[in-house]
Write an enzyme that holds these catalytic residues in place. Structure first.
Site: not given
Ligand code: GUN
Length: 281
Positions: A50, A94, A117
């Site tokens: 990311k 996350q 998100d």
């Molecule tokens: N863990 C697995 N997929 C995601 C996601 O799309 N966003 C976040 N913040 N954590 C995750």
């Protein structure tokens, strides 16, 4: 039949290129704060991808890598500081978080305007109300973009989503409803999963079991979206047995190179949209 591949890597690259051009025209660079708690190896890999993707399109990425032992109040304090920070556009925590931290409480603490998100309950509610002033969770948003890449109108198609998580299954089902699909959500307690999946024109699989779904689950000509990312001894595998499924499906997303790159591209898009929202109001 041999299924055509839906190339998520290429579509994501195109999205990133067009975002890069739009971001270059902004008066300042958007900034994404990424909070990572503990040392989950998969989460560390995702966070690094990311960060890298942000930098490539001109978004500043600021990662807060916190000790596993941090408590809920300390984490909420950091989020509140980032909510108030004028130079932070988006905030991402996350997941998963360590078990001693209440995930729902943390997601609710993120300002809805910076919730790139789309996991804050206000944004989840707006999605259900079909209000476009929300952030759509990145993986579901990427899935719809992949489907639109091959078919502009999904009206009337039977869609089966296997998996009912807040991150993927539920928002994907909601978005498919908005596309006028007839949607079924299946999960670990569903009876006769094979028969349910066989009714799908669009089959979205998000179960986290390597190569579980084979041709026996698939109606000839169906479109298969594989959300699984399973690290096995033979490398990265999806939830779908690619070779078996390809022999009956019309289109299929590969793993890697399907949904994964689109998730990251949609995060960048949401961060760009957050910047516009904060600077136009
Ligand atoms: N863990 C697995 N997929 C995601 C996601 O799309 N966003 C976040 N913040 N954590 C995750």
């Amino acid at each position: 039949m041999t299924a055509l591949i839906i190339n998520g890597k290429e579509l994501a690259q195109n999205t990133r290129q067009s975002l890069k051009e739009k971001i270059a025209k902004l008066p300042e660079a958007p900034a994404l704060a990424v909070i990572l708690v503990g040392n989950n190896p998969a989460s560390e890999i995702y966070v690094r991808s990311k960060e890298k993707a942000c930098l490539e399109v001109g978004i500043m990425a600021k990662t807060y890598h916190l000790e596993e032992t941090i408590n809920e109040a300390e984490l909420c304090d950091l989020i509140e500081e980032l909510n108030q920070a004028k130079d932070i556009t988006g905030i991402l925590v996350q997941l998963p978080l360590p078990l001693h931290i209440d995930e729902k409480k943390i997601l609710a603490a993120i300002s809805p305007k910076k919730d790139v998100d789309g996991f804050n309950p206000l944004n989840t509610g707006l999605l259900i109300q079909k209000n476009s002033d929300t952030f759509i969770p990145c993986t579901p948003k990427g899935i719809i973009a992949l489907l639109h890449h091959i078919k502009s109108d999904l009206t009337g198609l039977n869609a089966v989503v296997v998996g009912r998580s807040q991150i993927v299954g539920l928002p994907t089902a909601q978005l498919l409803l908005k596309e006028n699909c007839t949607v079924t959500v299946a999960h670990s307690k569903t009876k006769n999963l094979e028969a349910v999946c066989q009714s799908a024109d669009i089959l979205v699989i998000a179960i986290g079991k390597a190569e579980m779904i084979n041709k026996n689950y698939i109606k000839p000509g169906a479109i298969i979206i594989d959300v699984g990312i399973n690290r096995t001894q033979e490398g990265l595998k999806g939830d779908v047995d690619f070779n078996s499924a390809s022999s009956v499906a019309s289109y299929i997303t590969p793993v890697p190179g399907g949904v994964g790159p689109m998730t990251i591209a949609m995060l960048l898009e949401n961060t760009y949209e957050a910047f516009l929202k904060q600077h136009n109001s």
